[in-house]
Write a protein that holds these residues in place. Structure first.
Motif, short mmCIF file in Angstrom:
data_model
loop_
_atom_site.label_atom_id
_atom_site.label_comp_id
_atom_site.label_asym_id
_atom_site.label_seq_id
_atom_site.Cartn_x
_atom_site.Cartn_y
_atom_site.Cartn_z
N ARG A 56 8.36 0.00 12.04
CA ARG A 56 7.01 -0.60 10.79
C ARG A 56 6.15 -0.82 11.45
O ARG A 56 4.97 -0.81 10.99
CB ARG A 56 8.44 -1.38 9.62
N VAL A 101 -3.99 -5.81 -0.01
CA VAL A 101 -2.82 -5.16 -0.78
C VAL A 101 -2.15 -4.58 0.95
O VAL A 101 -0.65 -4.25 0.75
CB VAL A 101 -3.54 -3.96 -1.89
N PHE A 102 -2.08 -4.09 1.21
CA PHE A 102 -1.11 -2.57 1.79
C PHE A 102 -0.68 -3.59 3.01
O PHE A 102 0.20 -3.12 3.68
CB PHE A 102 -2.06 -1.88 2.86
N ALA A 105 2.42 -4.85 1.20
CA ALA A 105 3.72 -3.86 1.17
C ALA A 105 4.39 -4.04 2.51
O ALA A 105 5.70 -3.10 2.53
CB ALA A 105 2.81 -2.21 1.36
N SER A 108 7.46 -5.49 2.07
CA SER A 108 8.60 -4.79 1.43
C SER A 108 9.67 -4.10 1.63
O SER A 108 9.67 -3.25 3.50
CB SER A 108 7.98 -3.85 0.43
N ALA A 110 10.09 -1.02 1.57
CA ALA A 110 9.50 0.48 1.65
C ALA A 110 10.64 1.33 2.81
O ALA A 110 10.15 0.88 3.83
CB ALA A 110 8.18 0.44 1.59
N LEU A 121 3.81 3.40 5.14
CA LEU A 121 4.88 3.01 4.50
C LEU A 121 4.76 3.65 2.98
O LEU A 121 4.17 3.63 2.57
CB LEU A 121 5.02 1.59 4.08
N ASP A 122 5.91 3.92 2.80
CA ASP A 122 6.47 4.58 1.19
C ASP A 122 6.41 3.56 0.27
O ASP A 122 7.20 3.72 -0.77
CB ASP A 122 7.51 5.80 1.08
N HIS A 123 5.01 2.89 -0.60
CA HIS A 123 5.17 2.01 -1.47
C HIS A 123 3.91 1.86 -2.14
O HIS A 123 3.21 2.24 -0.98
CB HIS A 123 5.31 0.42 -1.17
N ALA A 125 1.83 -0.09 -3.23
CA ALA A 125 0.80 -0.39 -2.72
C ALA A 125 0.40 -0.31 -1.51
O ALA A 125 -1.67 -0.08 -1.85
CB ALA A 125 1.86 -2.00 -3.00
N PHE A 126 0.96 -0.01 -1.13
CA PHE A 126 0.08 0.57 0.55
C PHE A 126 -0.53 1.51 0.48
O PHE A 126 -1.60 1.03 0.65
CB PHE A 126 1.07 1.36 0.98
#
Length: 442
Positions: A56, A101-102, A105, A108, A110, A121-123, A125-126
């Motif tokens: 991450r 914003v990213f 994420a 999270s 994600a 990141l699989d979200h 917001a990212f």
């Protein structure tokens, strides 16, 4: 309201872009320390570091270091190149919102997907954050200008900044084309690899064009004359823009992914070599001037030499890649390190012009050497491990298999180089913070 380019104060929008870039670089540097620790054999297990934390951290680190840092600097240079009329600070505000914003994420749960060039990141917001940041950059690098002046950047540098801005927008169009051609049944790994493969390659053209523009700026400050004749300048940036324009077409016509690799090979190498050869010829004819400003001249000279040297070494490491080994990240890290050290040196040279005299001039003269040298040692350590077959270019300590003694030596060398580069990054941040106190209070 923006400041007229003939005044002493730089445009506020440029300062805000540079501030965003420096904050992003600082964040990327802190995350890099986590990555360096996980790459040194035995350290991660001794500290009980979670491999998922490293993965991450890598996603956020790459997006800050090669996304926000690179292209916030480009947008700042665009604001210096040709100053806007009123209300020029909206795009940088949009970009800051996108970064926030990213980053949100990142906290999270994600999953991290290590797609090439742009790990994600699989979200939702990212992706919203990345798109918002890119929109802010795109608006500032291509919108019409109100004034043109040599007050901050000479003409040949402005050409390069504009070319890099156009290529950045082409990269966004290439990514959009990939989204239109997506396979809804693909796995997340395959989906994001397809989404960013083409656009990521085109972004390398944008970063290279911006780096070459800063080389021309540093050359002017080191030697006192333009590095290239106007015709050669036009050829160089045409060599970088023209191949990039094929990006969306290659995606929409569903060409092989290897087409983008070939595009980068035939587009970037000739342009950079032409700049280096022509610039070296100009420097040999004119020699080192004795009447340029100290310490700007030695800072520019050292940063330019380090940036060019790292780029050429990156080409050599890239040519040596055979299969999936750590030679690939060795090539990648020294190449992006060349862009970073060129940008760092450019900002150090600009600070006195902004009314912020360098707080520690002698440290500023050695900072490009410290950072660039550290990145070079780091890359050479990865290359040593790669020559002995070390794989796992996207894996971390728990999944990393270090077999031969030479591999282990390579990883240790890489760790030491990473620490040197980290020290160089701290020196840069300290110089900027220490030098801008006067600017922030005026």
């Amino acid at each position: 309201m923006e400041t007229n380019p003939l005044s002493l104060r730089p445009p506020t929008s440029a300062l805000r872009w540079f501030a965003l870039a420096i904050v992003a670089l600082a964040g990327a540097g802190m995350l890099a320390s986590v990555l360096v620790l996980t790459r040194v054999p035995g350290v991660a297990s001794a500290l009980d570091l979670d491999p998922a934390l490293a993965t991450r951290s890598l996603v956020v680190h790459v997006n800050l270091a090669t996304g926000v840092w690179f292209f916030a600097v480009l947008a700042g240079l665009a604001c210096l190149a040709e100053t806007f009329g009123p209300s020029g600070e909206g795009p940088v505000t949009v970009a800051v919102i996108g970064v926030v914003v990213f980053l949100a994420a990142a906290v999270s749960p994600a999953a991290a997907v290590l797609s090439d060039y742009v790990p994600v990141l699989d979200h939702p917001a990212f992706f919203v954050g990345l798109a918002t940041f890119a929109a802010g950059v795109a608006f500032d690098v291509v919108r019409p200008r109100a004034f043109t002046s040599d007050r901050w950047l000479p003409r040949e540098v402005r050409y390069g900044v504009r070319a890099a801005g156009y290529v950045f927008v082409i990269a966004m169009a290439t990514t959009a084309a990939a989204y239109l051609c997506r396979d809804p049944t693909a796995t997340p790994a395959a989906r994001y690899q397809h989404l960013f493969w083409g656009g990521g390659h085109v972004l390398q053209f944008a970063a290279t064009a911006a780096m070459v523009a800063t080389w021309l700026f540093l050359f002017r400050n080191a030697v006192g004359v333009p590095a290239l004749a106007s015709t050669i300048t036009a050829i160089v940036f045409a060599l970088l823009v023209a191949p990039a324009m094929l990006g969306p077409i290659l995606v929409l016509t569903r060409q092989s992914p290897a087409a983008f690799t070939s595009l980068m090979e035939v587009g970037i190498f000739p342009a950079v070599v032409l700049v280096v050869v022509a610039g070296a010829s100009t420097a040999r004819r004119h020699g080192r001037p004795s009447d340029l400003h100290w310490p700007v001249q030695p800072i520019a000279e050292r940063g330019l030499i380090v940036g060019v040297g790292m780029t050429l070494l990156g080409f050599a490491l890239g040519a040596a890649i055979r299969g999936d080994t750590t030679l690939t990240p060795a090539h990648y890290h020294i190449s992006i390190g060349a862009v970073t050290v060129s940008f760092m040196t450019t900002l150090l040279v600009l600070l006195p012009r902004f009314g912020a005299p360098l707080s520690h001039p002698r440290l500023a003269m050695w900072q490009p050497v410290l950072y660039g040298g550290g990145q070079t040692v780091f890359a050479l350590g990865l290359a040593i491990a790669g020559f002995w077959g070390s794989s796992g270019r996207k894996l971390y300590d728990a999944s990393q298999h270090v077999m031969a003694s030479a591999e282990r030596i390579g990883w240790i060398v890489a760790g030491l180089g990473g620490l040197l580069a980290f020290a160089g990054g701290i020196a840069f941040i300290a110089l900027v913070v220490g030098s801008t106190r006067r600017l922030m209070t005026t």
